[in-house]
Motif scaffolding. Structure first.
Motif, PDB file in Angstrom:
ATOM      1  N   PRO A 193       1.295  -1.005   0.104  1.00 54.82           N
ATOM      2  CA  PRO A 193       0.096  -0.135  -0.107  1.00 54.82           C
ATOM      3  C   PRO A 193       1.027   0.760  -0.306  1.00 54.82           C
ATOM      4  O   PRO A 193       0.879   1.981  -0.943  1.00 54.82           O
ATOM      5  N   ASN A 194       2.201   1.328   0.562  1.00 57.31           N
ATOM      6  CA  ASN A 194       2.729   1.791   0.982  1.00 57.31           C
ATOM      7  C   ASN A 194       3.464   2.717  -0.425  1.00 57.31           C
ATOM      8  O   ASN A 194       3.580   3.322  -0.630  1.00 57.31           O
TER       9      ASN A 194
ATOM     10  N   THR B 282       2.565   6.308  -2.859  1.00 58.29           N
ATOM     11  CA  THR B 282       4.482   7.214  -2.648  1.00 58.29           C
ATOM     12  C   THR B 282       4.149   7.086  -4.516  1.00 58.29           C
ATOM     13  O   THR B 282       4.319   8.570  -4.386  1.00 58.29           O
ATOM     14  N   ILE B 283       3.805   7.059  -4.952  1.00 60.44           N
ATOM     15  CA  ILE B 283       4.161   6.898  -6.216  1.00 60.44           C
ATOM     16  C   ILE B 283       2.816   7.982  -6.722  1.00 60.44           C
ATOM     17  O   ILE B 283       2.381   8.879  -7.428  1.00 60.44           O
ATOM     18  N   THR B 284       1.875   7.072  -6.002  1.00 63.00           N
ATOM     19  CA  THR B 284       0.422   8.271  -6.119  1.00 63.00           C
ATOM     20  C   THR B 284       0.515   9.650  -5.603  1.00 63.00           C
ATOM     21  O   THR B 284       0.084  10.448  -6.169  1.00 63.00           O
TER      22      THR B 284
ATOM     23  N   VAL C 175       1.545  -0.073 -12.614  1.00 67.42           N
ATOM     24  CA  VAL C 175       0.826   0.088 -13.035  1.00 67.42           C
ATOM     25  C   VAL C 175      -0.184   1.981 -11.455  1.00 67.42           C
ATOM     26  O   VAL C 175      -0.634   2.336 -12.111  1.00 67.42           O
ATOM     27  N   PRO C 176       0.921   2.396 -10.195  1.00 61.21           N
ATOM     28  CA  PRO C 176       0.512   3.253  -9.441  1.00 61.21           C
ATOM     29  C   PRO C 176       0.918   4.520 -10.893  1.00 61.21           C
ATOM     30  O   PRO C 176       0.114   5.365 -10.911  1.00 61.21           O
TER      31      PRO C 176
END
Ligand SMILES: CCCCC/C=C\C/C=C\C/C=C\C=C\C(=O)SCCNC(=O)CCNC(=O)[C@H](O)C(C)(C)COP(=O)(O)OP(=O)(O)OC[C@H]1O[C@@H](n2cnc3c(N)ncnc32)[C@H](O)[C@@H]1OP(=O)(O)O
Ligand SMILES: NC(=O)C1=CN([C@@H]2O[C@H](COP(=O)(O)OP(=O)(O)OC[C@H]3O[C@@H](n4cnc5c(N)ncnc54)[C@H](OP(=O)(O)O)[C@@H]3O)[C@@H](O)[C@H]2O)C=CC1
Length: 333
Positions: A156-157, A161-163, A206-207
């Motif tokens: 989840p992190n 982080t990316i989004t 994907v993120p």
């Protein structure tokens, strides 16, 4: 009869496949570059395209301007007369870049530390910018984070982080500056750097794909809503351009570079100077009628990946004669 056709088609497929392999190795040799082919027709030009002074008396903010493509955009805008502010997390990197560029162009480049994931930090960064130069005329949202990773391995992190960097960071910078510009009745050009897979989606990033698609929706929406305040919003979708930040995270071994160049019709990667010229044009007053535009800048990679029949590039003229004869013989269904 059917067996004869299948047999012939099978032999043809083998011939096509083996000459495709020969063609591939002739084209690429061991260097992985298509030197001697398309790349020679499309050599990159490195000098600034716009007339000198095009950005005189203009202030430009470039997020992630200390490295890679952001650094190249800063260098070009500074060369064209802009006073630039570069902002990201690593102050030492920013300061080094700022000094190097201003010593070459003679125009001031300011370095401001800012983690775009933190809305409070963004607000403080904009305070600093107002004090240094006043509100900018040009905003380039270029900062990003990314790495290749099978989605089943993402925590989840990692997703957050990316989004946070890509989508929330772009939104925080854009909203903070947009609101203050509106209050001060000053128009500006906003540019977001996304990627070709913002449109198609892509596995293994994907993120990044999700967040860049969000950035495109944000910019297209604001182009419609905030034109009345004198703001323009545009998007550049770059294809592969070698930078340490991108390539170390997306192709850490270098194993995919050859395949990537193979599928680019112009036969080479892009260069930072080329995208810097495009970004300068889009951000300049020469493009004052451009808003809501999404500009793909990828040497043709996207369409090359998309077209179902593009693999037929490897069929030789002799093989085409055979294929055509077979097709012409086929009467009816
Ligand atoms: C077919 C192959 C083609 C090859 C293509 C080659 C070239 C390129 C072609 C096209 C490019 C197209 C698009 C490019 C888009 C880009 O955005 S490129 C720009 C890339 N630049 C950067 O990413 C610079 C900034 N990046 C960073 O600072 C870091 O990399 C990071 C994004 C991770 C953020 O750093 P930080 O905030 O310090 O995060 P953490 O290290 O704490 O990590 C946060 C969580 O993420 C998990 N994580 C980190 N790395 C990975 C990884 N490699 N795989 C899986 N997960 C990872 C980390 O574990 C943390 O999560 P947890 O807390 O552990 O749950
Ligand atoms: N190179 C390529 O082939 C392609 C690149 N792009 C896009 O181009 C842009 C530039 O990428 P590129 O130059 O290649 O890569 P870089 O890694 O060099 O650039 C990313 C920049 O973002 C900054 N950054 C990262 N996280 C944050 C944060 N939380 N807050 C503020 N700044 C941050 C980094 O600085 P710091 O570490 O100091 O924070 C760095 O300067 C990105 O938007 C990327 O998605 C798109 C398609 C292809």
């Amino acid at each position: 009869m059917a067996a004869r056709v299948v047999g012939r088609a099978g032999r043809l497929a083998l011939v096509v496949r083996s000459s495709a392999v020969r063609l591939q190795s002739r084209l690429h040799g061991s260097t992985g570059l298509r030197s001697g082919s398309q790349a020679n027709f499309f050599p990159p030009l490195e000098d600034a395209m716009l007339p000198s002074g095009s950005f005189n008396n203009r202030m430009a903010l470039i997020t992630g301007g200390g490295t890679g493509l952001g650094r190249a955009m800063t260098a070009t805008l500074s060369q064209l007369g802009a006073q630039c502010i570069i902002a990201s997390r690593k102050l030492d990197v920013l300061q080094r870049t700022a000094e190097e560029i201003s010593s070459q162009t003679g125009n001031k480049v300011h370095a401001v530390q800012c983690d775009v994931r933190d809305p409070q930090a963004v607000s403080q960064c904009v305070d600093q910018i107002e004090a240094l130069t006043g509100l900018p005329d040009v905003i380039i949202n270029n900062a990003a984070g990314n790495f290749v990773c099978p989605s089943e391995r993402l925590s989840p992190n990692a997703w957050k982080t990316i989004t946070d960097i890509v989508l929330n960071g772009t939104a925080f910078v854009t909203l903070e500056l947009g609101k203050r510009l509106i209050q001060n009745q000053k128009g500006a050009s906003f540019l977001a750097i996304t990627t070709i897979y913002a449109e198609s989606g892509s596995g293994f990033v994907v993120p990044s794909a999700s967040a860049k698609a969000g950035v495109e929706a944000l910019y297209k929406s604001l182009a419609a809503e905030w034109g009345r305040y004198g703001h323009r919003f545009n998007i550049i979708q770059p294809g592969p351009i070698r930078t340490k930040g991108a390539f170390s995270r997306l192709d850490p071994t270098g194993a995919f570079e050859k395949a990537m160049i193979d599928r680019i019709p112009t036969g080479r990667l892009g260069t930072p100077a080329e995208i810097a010229n495009l970004a300068a044009y889009v951000s300049s007053n020469y493009a004052s009628w451009m808003s809501g535009a999404v500009i793909r800048f990828d040497g043709g990679e996207y369409v090359s990946l998309a077209g179902e029949f593009n693999e037929l590039r490897s069929v030789t003229p002799d093989q085409w004669k055979l294929l055509e004869a077979m097709i012409r013989k086929t009467k009816g269904s």
